[in-house]
Write an enzyme that holds these catalytic residues in place. Sequence first.
Site, PDB file in Angstrom:
ATOM      1  N   SER A 117       0.837  -1.189   0.000  1.00  0.00           N
ATOM      2  CA  SER A 117       0.000   0.000   0.000  1.00  0.00           C
ATOM      3  C   SER A 117       0.876   1.244   0.000  1.00  0.00           C
ATOM      4  CB  SER A 117      -0.887   0.022   1.239  1.00  0.00           C
ATOM      5  OG  SER A 117      -0.066   0.251   2.368  1.00  0.00           O
ATOM      6  N   LYS A 118       0.310   2.307  -0.542  1.00  0.00           N
ATOM      7  CA  LYS A 118       1.139   3.508  -0.713  1.00  0.00           C
ATOM      8  C   LYS A 118       1.439   4.193   0.610  1.00  0.00           C
ATOM      9  CE  LYS A 118      -2.577   6.525  -2.292  1.00  0.00           C
ATOM     10  NZ  LYS A 118      -3.166   7.148  -3.450  1.00  0.00           N
ATOM     11  N   ARG A 119       0.743   3.807   1.658  1.00  0.00           N
ATOM     12  CA  ARG A 119       1.075   4.361   2.981  1.00  0.00           C
ATOM     13  C   ARG A 119       2.437   3.861   3.449  1.00  0.00           C
ATOM     14  NH1 ARG A 119      -3.981   6.578   5.978  1.00  0.00           N
ATOM     15  NH2 ARG A 119      -4.424   7.908   4.203  1.00  0.00           N
ATOM     16  N   LYS A 120       2.796   2.639   3.014  1.00  0.00           N
ATOM     17  CA  LYS A 120       4.029   2.032   3.530  1.00  0.00           C
ATOM     18  C   LYS A 120       5.146   1.969   2.499  1.00  0.00           C
ATOM     19  CE  LYS A 120       1.837  -0.472   7.178  1.00  0.00           C
ATOM     20  NZ  LYS A 120       1.029  -1.656   7.366  1.00  0.00           N
ATOM     21  N   ASN A 121       4.798   1.983   1.242  1.00  0.00           N
ATOM     22  CA  ASN A 121       5.771   1.810   0.171  1.00  0.00           C
ATOM     23  C   ASN A 121       5.270   2.635  -0.998  1.00  0.00           C
ATOM     24  OD1 ASN A 121       8.104   0.192  -0.137  1.00  0.00           O
ATOM     25  ND2 ASN A 121       6.931  -1.646   0.288  1.00  0.00           N
TER      26      ASN A 121
END
Length: 493
Positions: free
Chosen positions: A253-257
């Site tokens: 997910s773009k929150r983490k990567n």
Amino acid sequence: MTTVRTRIAPSPTGDPHVGTAYIALFNLCFARQHGGQFILRIEDTDQVRSTRESEQQIYDALRWLGIEWDEGPDVGGPHGPYRQSERGAIYKKYSDELVAKGHAFPCFCSAERLDAVRAEQMANKETPRYDGHCMHIAPEEAQRRVAAGESHVVRMKVPSEGVCVVKDMLRGEVEIGWDRIDMQVLMKADGLPTYFLANVVDDHLMGITHVLRGEEWLPSAPKLLKLYEYFGWEAPVNCYMPLLRNPDKSKLSKRKNPTSITFYQRMGFLPQAMLNYLGRMGWSMPDEREKFTLDEMIAHFDITRVSLGGPIFDLEKLSWLNGQWLRELPVERFAEEVQKWAFNPDYLMKIAPHVQGRVETFSQIAPLAAFFFSGGLNLDASLFEHKKLSPEQVRQAMQLVLWKLEALRQWSKDGITAVIQAVAESMGLKLRDLMPLMFPAITGQASSVSVLDAMEILGPDLTRFRLRQAIELLGGVSKKENKEWEKLLAAIA
Ligand code: GLU
């Protein structure tokens, strides 16, 4: 023997995702290995979220990686149109056919009724699903109401008991109970098809023989298989690919990567290395070597070598592999690639107007403008001390700006300015109050060239990445803050 035909069917609703490239790569390899064709189809039936810009970004990102398709909206082909929004009449015809055969029915239920049914089912601890209300309307009566222009959707009938056996190239036979499958809407009230109908009709009409898609689609496989059965069509062979994961095993997910392919391009990864890394996701060469080209992957491709343990998309591993690729380039090629990346006339021309007036010699350019040629920055936390704002408010302001920028559709200086302005106002501040936070986050310096211009030039990927880095440096966002600030976010214009 029929020719193998595979496809990638992205929905153009956001940044071009690494998951799209990963699935595209495996479809491409499978097709090429069998001397077949690989097709690109745009699934843009969600008219609110789909954009032409996003569609173009998908083409650009896949081509940058070296993924080419034989048929698609931009290259044409004998089975077009390849954009679902241009195939409306086709879906209507097939939906009518299902209704005429009694496999689907018009449903006139209002949103309120559906909500009430759902609430009751939840209260009874049942799985919420459509209760079949409109299935019992006599066909003539239903046709009369449709002809009179009454608002309706079309739903498919599904068995109420038993299991559906889904054949998967990787898992063998997977059994899914029909009690878990809802009477799926096939045509929406606006007359557009849903994914399920459009996907089945198109895969059939486009002669797709094998579908490699992400495993998040496995639970809905029975609906697709039932539709093939209703139409009397042979279903393609299915392969549900393991999902890419963050290093903590959660779904990528773009929150983490960073998940946008353009981010990796902007960071200075080589497309060949990136494609190589995507090829390592759940798959390995027979000799286990880490570095390989697309041609080598195709030559040795074997779908049964895909392992189901969730492949981890890890920036550090990717960087390591990219390093291998860079070091093995002939030095002239290396210099060429660097030039192409950011020392090209287009990019320099964007920066020149902002540095020209600030230097006396060319040698002063690098210290002033190094951040235009960097990925992440070495940030100094003391630069974020603010005259008016507490450390918590500083993080809050930056997080709100980040969220708003993540949702910004058109990346322009005006759009960015409006976002920062709106966040400032929501906190009872002025635009200029937030600028002292933007400078260090984006340029690494307390003052520099115009930071709003810099954000526009750096583009969405690097701007967001740096804001995220700065927020992390200052302590990140707690779960509680996340919740509270999301509420504030909703209230910002
Ligand atoms: N449009 C779907 C997506 O965006 C396609 C899924 C499929 O391959 O069937 O993932």
